[in-house]
Motif scaffolding. Sequence first.
Motif, mmCIF file in Angstrom:
data_model
loop_
_atom_site.group_PDB
_atom_site.id
_atom_site.type_symbol
_atom_site.label_atom_id
_atom_site.label_comp_id
_atom_site.label_asym_id
_atom_site.label_seq_id
_atom_site.Cartn_x
_atom_site.Cartn_y
_atom_site.Cartn_z
ATOM 1 N N GLY A 217 0.624 -1.193 -0.134
ATOM 2 C CA GLY A 217 0.157 0.002 0.059
ATOM 3 C C GLY A 217 0.935 1.233 0.002
ATOM 4 N N ALA A 218 0.578 2.207 -0.957
ATOM 5 C CA ALA A 218 1.359 3.355 -1.164
ATOM 6 C C ALA A 218 0.523 4.422 -1.792
ATOM 7 C CB ALA A 218 2.530 3.388 -1.917
ATOM 8 N N GLU A 226 11.447 0.996 -0.848
ATOM 9 C CA GLU A 226 10.232 0.335 -1.901
ATOM 10 C C GLU A 226 10.132 -1.359 -1.772
ATOM 11 O OE1 GLU A 226 11.522 0.216 -5.954
ATOM 12 O OE2 GLU A 226 11.535 2.291 -6.073
ATOM 13 N N PRO A 227 8.680 -1.541 -1.044
ATOM 14 C CA PRO A 227 8.350 -2.889 -0.580
ATOM 15 C C PRO A 227 8.657 -3.885 -1.797
ATOM 16 C CG PRO A 227 6.385 -1.563 -0.998
ATOM 17 C CD PRO A 227 7.587 -0.655 -1.554
ATOM 18 N N GLU A 228 8.785 -5.014 -1.500
ATOM 19 C CA GLU A 228 8.557 -6.211 -2.584
ATOM 20 C C GLU A 228 7.439 -6.272 -3.219
ATOM 21 O OE1 GLU A 228 11.255 -8.401 -3.536
ATOM 22 O OE2 GLU A 228 12.615 -6.985 -2.537
ATOM 23 N N ALA A 294 -2.807 5.863 8.084
ATOM 24 C CA ALA A 294 -1.815 6.750 8.468
ATOM 25 C C ALA A 294 -0.352 5.952 7.833
ATOM 26 C CB ALA A 294 -1.533 7.189 9.504
ATOM 27 N N LEU A 295 -0.809 4.492 7.855
ATOM 28 C CA LEU A 295 0.251 3.425 7.509
ATOM 29 C C LEU A 295 0.617 3.458 6.020
ATOM 30 C CD1 LEU A 295 -0.318 0.699 10.299
ATOM 31 C CD2 LEU A 295 1.476 2.622 10.385
ATOM 32 N N LEU A 296 -0.260 3.898 5.465
ATOM 33 C CA LEU A 296 -0.019 3.940 3.833
ATOM 34 C C LEU A 296 1.316 4.774 3.515
ATOM 35 C CD1 LEU A 296 -3.502 4.612 2.305
ATOM 36 C CD2 LEU A 296 -2.296 2.417 2.127
ATOM 37 N N ARG A 297 2.143 4.025 2.864
ATOM 38 C CA ARG A 297 3.380 4.660 2.366
ATOM 39 C C ARG A 297 3.512 5.923 1.640
ATOM 40 N NH1 ARG A 297 3.128 -0.895 2.150
ATOM 41 N NH2 ARG A 297 4.651 -2.290 3.285
ATOM 42 N N GLY A 298 3.862 6.888 2.201
ATOM 43 C CA GLY A 298 4.471 8.061 1.425
ATOM 44 C C GLY A 298 3.076 8.960 1.752
ATOM 45 N N LEU A 299 1.994 8.926 2.634
ATOM 46 C CA LEU A 299 1.094 9.604 2.807
ATOM 47 C C LEU A 299 1.384 10.926 3.515
ATOM 48 C CD1 LEU A 299 -2.083 9.889 2.554
ATOM 49 C CD2 LEU A 299 -2.327 9.156 4.928
ATOM 50 N N ASP A 300 2.185 11.037 4.504
ATOM 51 C CA ASP A 300 2.753 12.132 5.122
ATOM 52 C C ASP A 300 3.156 13.139 4.158
ATOM 53 O OD1 ASP A 300 4.826 10.266 4.961
ATOM 54 O OD2 ASP A 300 5.788 11.122 6.991
ATOM 55 N N LYS A 301 4.305 12.546 3.300
ATOM 56 C CA LYS A 301 4.984 13.252 2.182
ATOM 57 C C LYS A 301 3.831 14.016 1.083
ATOM 58 C CE LYS A 301 8.804 13.177 -1.035
ATOM 59 N NZ LYS A 301 9.816 12.049 -1.516
#
Length: 340
Positions: A217-218, A226-228, A294-301
């Motif tokens: 999830g991103a 980068e996740p696999e 909030a754990l979705l990758r890159g959301l804060d950015k």
Amino acid sequence: MGLSFLTQELAMDLGTANTIIFQNDQIVLDEPSIVAIENASGKCMALGSKAKMMHERTSPGIKTVRPLRDGVIADFNAAEMMIKGFIKQVNSKRHSLFNPNLKIVVGIPSGSTEVEIRAVRDSTEHAGGREVYLIFEPMASALGIGLDVEAPKGNMVVDIGGGTTEIAVISLGGIVVQDSIRTAGDVFTKDIQEYLRQQYNIKVGEITAEKIKIAVGAVIQDLDEEPEPYEVKGPNLITAHPVNAVVGYQEIAQCLDKTIVKIENAIIQALEQTPPELYSDIVENGIYLAGGGALLRGLDKRLTEKVNIPFHVAEDPLRAVARGTCIALKNTANYSFLMR
């Protein structure tokens, strides 16, 4: 007076996806909000993790029910059954001849109607709650993050749960601006299911889509770590033959884009309604992200670039609301924002 030891205090985050219960500053239960019911008798067959294992795998005689939808109780009987069962699980660790008087603080969405608030209160009381307090989830999130909610300054919290995204500006122990939109984790899951259907002709269930969301999830196309890629297996929609597909985080970022835009717009609308003095506090302190989303990758950015205000992911965002309800439980006499 002398029977205070018979009072049991519990703090409950009754979430669409998960229910978390704190007791004495410790997590005593963290289970999926789902119950398995026998159709013929209406009897509870399993709760939490055991019921989730049955989800989408049941025989005609058993149904699995998620009692909460979009952050509110959709099935009153199943909700009562689930709350009772979870409290019983917590009490199974106690050794007492008497059933304790239950004092409970429960987190609810800030956009709940009077009917929805009453449904939560009634379910909790029917499950054994003697003293029931309710707290709006963004306020609980702010407490759980460690913000001083009673200070004369503005704090903004965005709590992306399973059923709702709660957006609130908090100052002096009250919610000054709030919005509760039904765009959150469940919608992300449906987006992933729809994307796999359209792009790969693969049909996947909720549980598989949830696993994909956690694994890759991103919300941005360029991640530092980068996740696999995740291998998906499922039936072809046309032929019903088994097929495999490898899904990367960039594809998930693409398929979640429209839904994330809705959250961005809701945040901007809330900021537009914020009084100028509180707005300047928020610019200085940043905006806090909580909840599973909030754990979705890159959301804060992504949100920082969109809104031009720093976004901070809370420590242990999944349990921020539960931790906040726990703090509220200790201060029921002092916190005016608690509802009885």
